[in-house]
Design an enzyme around this catalytic site. Structure first.
Site, PDB file in Angstrom:
ATOM      1  N   LYS A   1     -12.575  76.062  32.483  1.00 36.37           N
ATOM      2  CA  LYS A   1     -13.751  75.266  32.852  1.00 36.37           C
ATOM      3  C   LYS A   1     -14.096  74.298  31.721  1.00 36.37           C
ATOM      4  O   LYS A   1     -14.292  73.115  31.943  1.00 36.37           O
ATOM      5  CB  LYS A   1     -14.926  76.195  33.156  1.00 36.37           C
ATOM      6  CG  LYS A   1     -16.182  75.459  33.530  1.00 36.37           C
ATOM      7  CD  LYS A   1     -17.299  76.394  33.918  1.00 36.37           C
ATOM      8  CE  LYS A   1     -18.591  75.611  34.082  1.00 36.37           C
ATOM      9  NZ  LYS A   1     -19.741  76.471  34.354  1.00 36.37           N
TER      10      LYS A   1
ATOM     11  N   GLU B   1      -8.043  80.911  23.441  1.00 36.07           N
ATOM     12  CA  GLU B   1      -6.876  81.636  23.956  1.00 36.07           C
ATOM     13  C   GLU B   1      -6.066  80.760  24.910  1.00 36.07           C
ATOM     14  O   GLU B   1      -4.835  80.691  24.832  1.00 36.07           O
ATOM     15  CB  GLU B   1      -7.320  82.901  24.720  1.00 36.07           C
ATOM     16  CG  GLU B   1      -7.944  83.983  23.873  1.00 36.07           C
ATOM     17  CD  GLU B   1      -9.461  83.852  23.774  1.00 36.07           C
ATOM     18  OE1 GLU B   1      -9.986  82.712  23.859  1.00 36.07           O
ATOM     19  OE2 GLU B   1     -10.121  84.890  23.607  1.00 36.07           O
TER      20      GLU B   1
ATOM     21  N   GLY C   1     -18.111  80.374  35.588  1.00 29.48           N
ATOM     22  CA  GLY C   1     -16.713  80.805  35.449  1.00 29.48           C
ATOM     23  C   GLY C   1     -16.371  81.983  36.344  1.00 29.48           C
ATOM     24  O   GLY C   1     -15.356  81.995  37.048  1.00 29.48           O
ATOM     25  N   ARG C   2     -17.234  83.005  36.368  1.00 28.37           N
ATOM     26  CA  ARG C   2     -16.910  84.220  37.135  1.00 28.37           C
ATOM     27  C   ARG C   2     -17.214  84.062  38.626  1.00 28.37           C
ATOM     28  O   ARG C   2     -17.094  85.021  39.381  1.00 28.37           O
ATOM     29  CB  ARG C   2     -17.618  85.427  36.529  1.00 28.37           C
ATOM     30  CG  ARG C   2     -19.111  85.264  36.319  1.00 28.37           C
ATOM     31  CD  ARG C   2     -19.670  86.360  35.415  1.00 28.37           C
ATOM     32  NE  ARG C   2     -21.077  86.134  35.072  1.00 28.37           N
ATOM     33  CZ  ARG C   2     -21.493  85.380  34.069  1.00 28.37           C
ATOM     34  NH1 ARG C   2     -20.639  84.743  33.319  1.00 28.37           N
ATOM     35  NH2 ARG C   2     -22.792  85.245  33.825  1.00 28.37           N
TER      36      ARG C   2
ATOM     37  N   GLU D   1     -20.603  90.810  32.888  1.00 23.21           N
ATOM     38  CA  GLU D   1     -20.946  89.557  32.205  1.00 23.21           C
ATOM     39  C   GLU D   1     -22.238  88.979  32.803  1.00 23.21           C
ATOM     40  O   GLU D   1     -23.001  88.309  32.125  1.00 23.21           O
ATOM     41  CB  GLU D   1     -19.788  88.543  32.287  1.00 23.21           C
ATOM     42  CG  GLU D   1     -19.823  87.506  31.178  1.00 23.21           C
ATOM     43  CD  GLU D   1     -18.580  86.624  31.092  1.00 23.21           C
ATOM     44  OE1 GLU D   1     -18.391  85.787  31.989  1.00 23.21           O
ATOM     45  OE2 GLU D   1     -17.807  86.755  30.125  1.00 23.21           O
TER      46      GLU D   1
ATOM     47  N   HIS E   1      -6.124 111.418  39.926  1.00 23.13           N
ATOM     48  CA  HIS E   1      -5.326 112.232  39.009  1.00 23.13           C
ATOM     49  C   HIS E   1      -5.549 111.813  37.567  1.00 23.13           C
ATOM     50  O   HIS E   1      -4.722 112.095  36.702  1.00 23.13           O
ATOM     51  CB  HIS E   1      -3.849 112.137  39.390  1.00 23.13           C
ATOM     52  CG  HIS E   1      -3.596 112.719  40.750  1.00 23.13           C
ATOM     53  ND1 HIS E   1      -3.326 114.052  40.948  1.00 23.13           N
ATOM     54  CD2 HIS E   1      -3.668 112.160  41.981  1.00 23.13           C
ATOM     55  CE1 HIS E   1      -3.184 114.279  42.251  1.00 23.13           C
ATOM     56  NE2 HIS E   1      -3.407 113.143  42.902  1.00 23.13           N
TER      57      HIS E   1
ATOM     58  N   LYS F   1     -16.615  85.113  19.243  1.00 21.46           N
ATOM     59  CA  LYS F   1     -15.806  83.882  19.150  1.00 21.46           C
ATOM     60  C   LYS F   1     -16.062  83.200  17.806  1.00 21.46           C
ATOM     61  O   LYS F   1     -15.140  82.761  17.126  1.00 21.46           O
ATOM     62  CB  LYS F   1     -16.195  82.897  20.268  1.00 21.46           C
ATOM     63  CG  LYS F   1     -15.780  83.323  21.663  1.00 21.46           C
ATOM     64  CD  LYS F   1     -16.122  82.181  22.642  1.00 21.46           C
ATOM     65  CE  LYS F   1     -16.074  82.628  24.077  1.00 21.46           C
ATOM     66  NZ  LYS F   1     -16.575  81.630  25.012  1.00 21.46           N
TER      67      LYS F   1
END
Ligand code: F6P
Length: 543
Positions: free
Chosen positions: A208, A214, A268-269, A354, A385, A513
């Protein structure tokens, strides 16, 4: 801005008193008292059922919860979101992902401007591009068809498309492989590149802001890999970008016509519905992507129009509030009984944690109750399990969402029968539990000595009365996935409003960050002894 503290309201106090009144009631008792409980405490939207009957709720609980929703003005905030108002107050932005799946000709306005012409323009650009790649009309620099698509992005620019492409595997183009590289650990990129032929590989760089460390680092490394094997001139045929910062993508060397834009009113999400969903559109084809949008839009219409008693996102948010703030649940397990939904828990972790992992209200004052719980999960039956032990017998209260698609697509109906039996059995087991007397009787029946049975009874008994929701959908297809994700978005929104917080910023990720940049520049390491010690070991072990 002042925000009413709901925890001091009469409505909240009434719920607290009600919780006390239910202190001795068990969920299983409620089923014994009312044979009609399933129909009273489940809701449906076509082939999409939400069953919340295995929670400690009565009609009175639901009425009191709806009073709380009214006191928090959930409907007003919802209407403000759908009206394109700037409800993301700390970033002064509208929250308008609902426009991205809007159907029909009515305008969707932000700041007096209809955003739909821009949305449709990008839809058109996505449709043309996705079709060209799928049909082999988009070729690499040496004339090869695209056989590998590598999405480079992180957080909201990764999790949605990664989750959806996996969830909709049977609907995906059979001859194109998809990889999603997010982590700045080179192992992630390397694993994708190891399976790719540069001549037939397309990179989608999704960010965005186009400033995320990263993503930019991975994109540069991918570009170096490509140019070393083809040539620098090959980049335009092998790199496209998705960003709200179109100019910054241009600086990276991506031609403007290959940049797919979006807008600051898309969080973003909440962005898998816009161009961030480009890998989904390439995988499914445009019609499939449109079905995903249509499913989400159906849930939007329902959220906006259904009365409170029948409103699934509202009800789901209220049930979560009840479990978190009145019954003390600190964790929330997301349990899809669908292998293809393996990435759904990770997707929802970002969406919910978030959005609602916050400690201050919109007015900057501390929240006076528990907010977003720890969300975790794995597909059933794998989770059974692994960590279900804690959910059944641990001391922490965990509330669960079980998800199942009724129709099998795997071609193994006998396996699906087992899967669905486990889906049904787990919520039953959590609710009923097993008393020590029952456990002992079972062991005696199996011919165990009385003393041993008595000694083992506490270990083999289950307190039960552990709450869960069940979601049953007709089929795991684009339409139902759209509905499912939109449901969780709106449920997250409802909870944010109830807590009085802004669900649409994420300042909590900034400090890490900043410090990473400090450390990279060499300044931050000496700030504390632990960091300095670890860095010294890291440096020493490079040799
Ligand atoms: O981690 C913070 C965050 O801003 C997320 O909210 C976002 O989804 C992610 O980083 C990626 O951001 P971008 O799409 O700008 O690269």
């Amino acid at each position: 801005m002042t925000v009413a503290d709901l925890t001091r309201s009469e409505e909240w106090a009434a719920l607290k008193r009600h919780r006390q009144a239910l202190a001795k009631t068990r969920i299983a008792d409620l089923f014994r008292q009312d044979s009609d409980r399933f129909s009273k405490f489940s809701l449906a939207l076509d082939e999409f059922a939400f069953d919340f009957s295995k929670n400690l709720v009565t009609e009175e609980t639901m009425r009191l919860l709806r009073d709380v929703a009214r006191a928090a003005d959930v409907a007003g905030w919802r209407d403000r979101m759908f009206a394109g108002e700037r409800i993301n107050s700390t970033e002064d932005r509208a929250v308008y992902h609902v426009a991205l799946r809007h159907q029909g000709a009515t305008p969707m306005m932000v700041d007096g401007k209809d955003v739909m012409p821009d949305v449709r323009r990008v839809w058109d650009q996505m449709r043309r591009f996705a079709t060209a790649v799928r049909e082999g009309n988009w070729r690499g620099a040496t004339g090869e068809r695209i056989e590998t698509v590598i999405n480079i992005g992180i957080g909201g620019s990764d999790l949605g498309p990664a989750m959806a492409v996996q969830a909709l595997r049977p609907f995906c183009h059979p001859e194109i492989r998809f990889h999603f590289v997010s982590n700045v650990d080179g192992a992630h990129l390397q694993a994708a590149l190891a399976q790719a032929d540069p001549a037939s590989t397309l990179f989608i760089v999704s960010s965005k802001t186009f400033t995320t460390q990263e993503t930019l680092a991975n994109a540069k490394a991918a570009r170096a890999w490509l140019t070393a094997r083809l040539s620098p001139d090959a980049v335009p045929k092998h790199f496209v970008a998705v960003s709200a910062a179109v100019d910054k993508a241009g600086v990276f060397g991506i031609a403007p016509e290959n940049v797919f834009g979006f807008w600051d009113w898309v969080g973003g999400r909440y962005s898998m519905w816009c161009a961030i969903g480009l890998p989904i559109a390439v995988a499914l084809g445009w019609e499939g992507f449109e079905r995903l949008l249509a499913g989400a839009h159906a849930m939007d219409r329902h959220f906006r129009g259904a009365p409170a008693e029948r409103n699934i996102p509202l009800t789901m948010g209220l049930i979560a509030l009840w479990n978190i703030d009145f019954l003390g649940a600190a964790a929330y397990a997301m349990l899809p009984y669908a292998q293809d939904l393996a990435r759904l828990p990770a997707y929802l972790q970002q969406l919910e944690m978030e959005s609602n992992g916050k400690g201050v209200r919109r007015d900057g004052k501390p929240v006076k109750c528990a907010t977003g719980p720890v969300l975790f999960g794995e597909p059933g039956t794998n989770g059974q399990h692994a960590f279900y032990q804690l959910i059944h017998q641990g001391t922490q209260r965990v509330f669960c969402d079980f998800i199942l698609a009724a129709r099998d697509r795997s071609g193994y109906p006998e396996l699906h029968r087992l899967l669905s039996a486990n889906f049904l059995a787990q919520s039953q087991a959590l609710m009923f539990g097993k008393s020590a007397a029952e456990a002992q009787a079972e062991m005696r029946e199996a011919k165990m000595k009385a003393g041993q049975a008595r000694a083992l009874a506490p270990h083999r008994s289950f307190s039960g009365d552990r709450p869960s929701n069940s979601i049953l959908i007709g089929e795991l297809d684009p339409y139902h996935l759209g509905k499912l994700v939109a449901l969780y978005e709106h449920k997250t929104f409802v909870l944010g409003v109830l807590w009085g917080i802004n669900s649409f910023d994420q300042w909590g990720v900034e400090l890490g960050k900043q410090l990473a940049n400090d450390i990279l520049s060499g300044n931050g390491v000496a700030r504390d002894g632990s960091t300095a010690g670890l860095k010294a070991l890291y440096d020493a072990w490079q040799e």
